[in-house]
Design a protein around this motif. Structure first.
Motif, PDB file in Angstrom:
ATOM      1  N   UNK A  98      44.790  36.684  39.908  1.00  0.00           N
ATOM      2  CA  UNK A  98      44.732  37.917  40.742  1.00  0.00           C
ATOM      3  C   UNK A  98      45.424  38.979  39.923  1.00  0.00           C
ATOM      4  N   UNK A  99      44.949  40.368  40.380  1.00  0.00           N
ATOM      5  CA  UNK A  99      45.719  41.390  40.081  1.00  0.00           C
ATOM      6  C   UNK A  99      46.691  41.753  41.189  1.00  0.00           C
ATOM      7  N   UNK A 133      49.924  47.541  38.239  1.00  0.00           N
ATOM      8  CA  UNK A 133      49.575  46.323  38.401  1.00  0.00           C
ATOM      9  C   UNK A 133      49.973  45.384  37.412  1.00  0.00           C
ATOM     10  N   UNK A 134      49.977  43.985  37.717  1.00  0.00           N
ATOM     11  CA  UNK A 134      50.180  42.904  36.954  1.00  0.00           C
ATOM     12  C   UNK A 134      49.006  41.849  36.988  1.00  0.00           C
ATOM     13  N   UNK A 140      52.139  22.805  41.328  1.00  0.00           N
ATOM     14  CA  UNK A 140      51.631  24.117  41.446  1.00  0.00           C
ATOM     15  C   UNK A 140      52.271  24.846  40.336  1.00  0.00           C
ATOM     16  N   UNK A 141      51.606  25.625  39.455  1.00  0.00           N
ATOM     17  CA  UNK A 141      52.059  26.401  38.420  1.00  0.00           C
ATOM     18  C   UNK A 141      51.657  28.033  38.620  1.00  0.00           C
ATOM     19  N   UNK A 142      52.473  28.830  37.658  1.00  0.00           N
ATOM     20  CA  UNK A 142      52.345  30.104  37.672  1.00  0.00           C
ATOM     21  C   UNK A 142      52.513  30.903  36.238  1.00  0.00           C
ATOM     22  N   UNK A 143      51.650  31.581  35.957  1.00  0.00           N
ATOM     23  CA  UNK A 143      51.872  32.489  34.678  1.00  0.00           C
ATOM     24  C   UNK A 143      51.430  34.087  34.798  1.00  0.00           C
ATOM     25  N   UNK A 144      52.154  34.977  34.343  1.00  0.00           N
ATOM     26  CA  UNK A 144      52.232  36.421  34.739  1.00  0.00           C
ATOM     27  C   UNK A 144      52.064  36.895  33.219  1.00  0.00           C
ATOM     28  N   UNK A 145      51.476  38.229  33.307  1.00  0.00           N
ATOM     29  CA  UNK A 145      51.551  39.407  32.177  1.00  0.00           C
ATOM     30  C   UNK A 145      51.327  40.600  32.625  1.00  0.00           C
ATOM     31  N   UNK A 146      51.957  41.608  31.895  1.00  0.00           N
ATOM     32  CA  UNK A 146      51.671  43.167  32.181  1.00  0.00           C
ATOM     33  C   UNK A 146      50.332  43.105  31.728  1.00  0.00           C
ATOM     34  N   UNK A 147      49.689  44.440  32.149  1.00  0.00           N
ATOM     35  CA  UNK A 147      48.334  44.537  31.762  1.00  0.00           C
ATOM     36  C   UNK A 147      48.428  45.756  30.484  1.00  0.00           C
ATOM     37  N   UNK A 148      48.374  44.839  29.370  1.00  0.00           N
ATOM     38  CA  UNK A 148      48.479  45.576  27.880  1.00  0.00           C
ATOM     39  C   UNK A 148      47.343  45.346  27.359  1.00  0.00           C
ATOM     40  N   UNK A 149      46.738  46.239  26.570  1.00  0.00           N
ATOM     41  CA  UNK A 149      45.565  45.850  25.683  1.00  0.00           C
ATOM     42  C   UNK A 149      46.110  45.349  24.416  1.00  0.00           C
TER      43      UNK A 149
END
Length: 661
Positions: free
Chosen positions: A186-187, A226-227, A248-257
């Motif tokens: 998801x964004x 957004x993330x 249930x597991x989660x991973x996240x990241x900032x939107x960086x190229x």
């Protein structure tokens, strides 16, 4: 940039149900998509937000209880008694193409578990400990199944586009009858009140050991508002033990190229291939209690003893104090330790029953200039690719931030580029007991996660999250030997104790007079009881539990599988065992690799054997072959699969065939 470490804190995000256009949710699935009307899209949209908040609260609760976030499990157990979680799981399965009609056993199991949870009925049987010693009765240190969510950013030629790849992975010790994993991306806005679906992948397998979904490729415009939010559901059932796994597991990241001017990588100096690196399929091998000390060497890392006065490390010498690496340039025919490559357990006490792995390297990541580093998290997991299961590195209670499964040291800024953060790690990582006796083909999975707070040009604070996954494939460790004092037969018929055998000696390989040259000598200790075998004529031999023994009727088996009444081959014919005992042993044990390439090219297959106290036994290469055979199960799926799942499997196969047409 500020390198001050704020106390970890995370406020529960304010989440509101949002209608999602989930047309993309079935795209790219490895299974046939269910009819759209079967998926409750509105509920799935709201429930995804609900699960994100629930996961954040679960993490916060663990922190409040004093559990270090680095190194602990990142999989949250699903509670089917919760109406929302139950609906969420069912809708994720429907979106992947599973229905009560084509997966009756699966949906029936979920309904049964839900009723048990709601009514308080006793659930599945407790896990039978199949990994630690039955004699000790010790509980396993890791849960039976592991759920991982590999998320990695991918290099992008366009600095306005952030690219990622994600997958969901589930693996259970000794496999499972049914396994399912998915990954959905998801964004999300910074407040986590809106989710925009980017895509999904899912996969189910029957009678499998390790299941990983196809990779989900992601491309997003760089956007500080957004993330990237990625989640995964994992399900596994085993009928023999009555066990189940839902997480249930989660991973996240900032939107960086990730481009030329951005860095996000893990560089690993250890473990790596040191000896035999010219062979493409040669594993990174850690010999924890014994291994080759001369000849054709096979141990990149070895347990041993370091003299506190001289600082000299001796491989396989007791008492064990730590693990050393081989010097690849000096270790041609004798194992020579490398300078500066020794690691001792953080606890100060070496436990021979534990799997240790030296880890040295650094994590480098770009951190914008006006940011405060809040915390560094990490995971280190070994996945048993053939037998199934995973073991996670543990951490001591009370560890502060920057103390996770990767043995992080103090971070520092790059001397020439002050936006580059360097976080070195160096230490002996303890994976506990559960993985020690599992043998071949291990995948080491590492993740480092940075969390910071950054201030933009307008003075607004924004969260900044970067995560990096790194895999190392094909690691293993090995042990199998003969007790000192055991006499082996040389080519001329004379007998010598194993401790006197050296590289170049020729040992009698069979009753036809063939002999093979000793190319490697291994030695070390053994913490487990040896197997003492005794026959009706008074002969006896002591070997380790995994040593190959040649039987008269069953072929080659491990010594630990023998029982009274079995017949073994000897120099004078077959003899029947009258005693099979487990006996403690504190001396050294030895093993040999037999046969030069020229000898093995003309030798009869399966003749890399020798006579030990008159019994025909295998060498270290036969032991390796036997372990590989035991680790793989070539039977058809239906032959391995519990009958309760046969209908689901046949319907699954029919769906695959229909999708192909």
């Amino acid at each position: 940039m500020k390198l001050s470490l704020n106390a970890p804190s995370r406020m529960l995000p304010r989440l509101a149900p949002v209608m999602l256009g989930l047309a993309l949710l079935g795209a790219g699935c490895a299974q046939q998509k269910a009819p759209a009307q079967q998926v409750d899209e509105k509920a799935l949209a709201a429930d995804s937000l609900y699960m994100a908040r629930l996961y954040a609260g679960w993490e916060q609760q663990l922190e409040a209880q004093g559990h270090s976030r680095g190194g602990r499990s990142s999989q949250m157990a699903l509670d089917l008694a919760d109406d929302t979680q139950y609906r969420f799981v069912k809708n994720r399965l429907l979106a992947a193409g599973n229905t009560p009609e084509n997966s009756p056993r699966l949906f029936g199991k979920l309904e049964t578990l839900r009723k048990e949870k709601k009514t308080g009925t006793p659930g599945p049987k407790a896990r039978k400990d199949r990994l630690t010693s039955a004699a000790t009765g010790e509980a396993p240190e890791n849960s039976r199944c592991g759920h991982l969510l590999p998320l990695a950013d991918v290099a992008s030629p366009d600095n306005t586009v952030a690219k990622f790849q994600a997958s969901g992975l589930v693996t259970c010790f000794n496999g499972s009858d049914y396994a399912y994993a998915d990954v959905t991306a998801f964004a999300a806005n910074r407040e986590r009140t809106q989710f925009r679906v980017l895509g999904t992948e899912s996969l189910e397998e029957y009678a499998s050991a390790v299941l990983e979904t196809p990779p989900l490729p992601l491309s997003l415009k760089v956007n500080l508002e957004e993330e990237l939010f990625v989640d995964s559901v994992a399900i596994a059932f085993d009928e023999e033990t009555g066990e189940q796994h839902l997480s249930y597991a989660v991973a996240e990241s900032s939107l960086v190229a990730l481009g030329m001017h951005d860095i996000n990588l893990i560089t690993v100096q250890h473990p790596k291939e040191l000896i035999g690196k010219m062979h493409s399929d040669n594993p990174i091998r850690t010999c924890l209690e014994r291994g080759a000390v001369s000849g054709f060497l096979d141990c990149d890392y070895a347990s041993g003893s370091k003299d506190p006065v001289t600082g000299i490390f001796k491989p396989f010498a007791k008492p064990f104090t730590g693990v050393g690496a081989a010097d690849p340039e000096a270790s041609h025919s004798v194992w020579v330790p490398a300078a500066g490559a020794y690691w001792a357990p953080a606890s100060g006490t070496y436990e021979p029953s534990h799997l240790y792995l030296p880890m040295r390297g650094w994590y480098q990541v770009t951190l914008p200039s006006d940011c405060t580093l809040n915390e560094m998290l990490s995971e280190a997991t070994v996945v048993l690719m053939e037998r199934g299961g995973r073991c996670s590195a543990g951490t001591m209670p009370g560890n502060s931030v920057l103390k996770g499964s990767l043995p992080f040291k103090t971070p520092f800024l790059d001397e020439y580029d002050r936006t580059k953060l360097n976080v070195p790690f160096d230490g002996l990582v303890d994976f506990g007991k559960d993985c020690l006796d599992m043998y071949q083909n291990v995948r080491l999975m590492m993740r480092a996660t940075l969390k910071a707070t950054c201030v933009d040009y307008a003075g607004n604070s924004r969260p900044y999250t970067r995560s990096r996954y790194q895999d190392i494939l094909n690691l293993d460790w090995r042990n199998a030997c003969l007790a000192e004092g055991t006499r082996v037969t040389k080519a001329d018929g004379s007998q010598v104790p194993v401790e006197q055998v050296k590289v170049g000696d020729r040992l009698l390989a069979n009753g036809q007079g063939q002999a093979l040259t000793v190319t490697t000598v291994s030695r070390g200790g053994e913490r487990k009881p040896l197997v003492k075998l005794r026959d009706a004529l008074g002969g006896e031999v002591m070997v380790t539990q995994t040593h190959p023994m040649v039987t008269a009727t069953r072929g080659v088996v491990q010594a630990g599988e023998l029982k009274a009444g079995d017949s073994l081959r000897t120099r004078t014919g077959a003899t029947k065992l009258v005693g099979v005992e487990r006996v403690p042993f504190s001396g050294d044990v030895f093993n040999f690799a037999l046969g030069t390439p020229e000898e093995l090219a003309v030798a009869t297959p399966g003749t890399n054997t020798m006579y030990a106290n008159g019994y025909l036994v295998g060498d270290s290469q036969m032991q390796l072959t036997l372990e590989k055979q035991r680790s793989s199960d070539s039977r058809e799926v239906l032959a391995r699969l519990n009958g309760a799942w046969h209908e689901d499997f046949r319907l699954h196969q029919a769906r695959i065939q229909s999708a192909r047409r």
